[in-house]
Design a protein around this motif. Structure first.
Motif, PDB file in Angstrom:
ATOM      1  N   LYS A  43       0.947  -1.297   0.086  1.00 15.17           N
ATOM      2  CA  LYS A  43      -0.053   0.076  -0.054  1.00 15.17           C
ATOM      3  C   LYS A  43       0.712   1.155   0.074  1.00 15.17           C
ATOM      4  O   LYS A  43       2.047   1.324   0.207  1.00 15.17           O
ATOM      5  N   GLU A  44       0.182   2.440  -0.324  1.00 16.21           N
ATOM      6  CA  GLU A  44       0.784   3.543  -0.312  1.00 16.21           C
ATOM      7  C   GLU A  44       1.166   4.238   1.039  1.00 16.21           C
ATOM      8  O   GLU A  44       0.377   3.698   2.028  1.00 16.21           O
ATOM      9  N   ARG A  45       2.090   5.079   1.369  1.00 11.42           N
ATOM     10  CA  ARG A  45       2.255   5.629   2.757  1.00 11.42           C
ATOM     11  C   ARG A  45       1.068   6.424   2.791  1.00 11.42           C
ATOM     12  O   ARG A  45       0.742   7.263   2.007  1.00 11.42           O
ATOM     13  N   GLU A  46       0.794   6.690   4.228  1.00 14.88           N
ATOM     14  CA  GLU A  46      -0.523   7.286   4.392  1.00 14.88           C
ATOM     15  C   GLU A  46      -0.391   7.977   5.789  1.00 14.88           C
ATOM     16  O   GLU A  46       0.559   7.498   6.813  1.00 14.88           O
ATOM     17  N   PHE A  47      -0.967   9.079   5.872  1.00 14.79           N
ATOM     18  CA  PHE A  47      -0.767   9.991   7.153  1.00 14.79           C
ATOM     19  C   PHE A  47      -1.369   9.195   8.243  1.00 14.79           C
ATOM     20  O   PHE A  47      -2.383   8.753   8.335  1.00 14.79           O
ATOM     21  N   VAL A  48      -0.593   9.540   9.582  1.00 12.63           N
ATOM     22  CA  VAL A  48      -1.355   9.099  10.783  1.00 12.63           C
ATOM     23  C   VAL A  48      -1.704  10.151  11.686  1.00 12.63           C
ATOM     24  O   VAL A  48      -2.701  10.076  12.192  1.00 12.63           O
TER      25      VAL A  48
END
Length: 122
Positions: A43-48
């Protein structure tokens, strides 16, 4: 320039907790807004989450709201991510990042750590 080093990742059972740390060196830590991002396999990197430079304004992604808490200690040049009630879907590599503004987009951050692996077993 600032160098970022994450720590605190590991293997934990679902429902457990971990606290990630991000130690910063180089230019003044409190000059930067800080963020956490994660990337699950395939998956793509995502904001946390992000936190502002000095007033502690925070924002968390909906997927972690109520379970994760971002914080910082400017005296220790360190950012934290307290993760509770972990779920298998939280598995991934977690990255800390530093930038000029507290935003959810990756492009808002100029410096990145190398990442720390978090694995949540069911």
């Amino acid at each position: 320039q600032v160098q970022l080093v994450e720590s605190g990742g590991g293997l934990v059972q679902a429902g457990g907790s971990l606290r990630l740390s991000c130690a910063a060196s180089g230019r003044t830590f409190d000059s930067y807004a800080m963020g956490w991002f994660r990337q699950a396999p395939g998956k793509e990197r995502e904001f946390v989450a992000f936190i502002s430079r000095s007033y502690g304004i925070t924002s968390h992604a909906d997927s972690v709201k109520g379970r994760f808490t971002i914080s910082r200690d400017n005296a220790k040049n360190t950012e934290y991510l307290q993760m509770n009630s972990l779920e298998p879907e939280d598995t991934g590599v977690y990255y800390c990042a530093a930038g000029q503004r507290p935003v959810a987009g990756e492009k808002g951050y100029d410096y990145w750590g190398q990442g720390t692996q978090v694995t949540v077993s069911s």
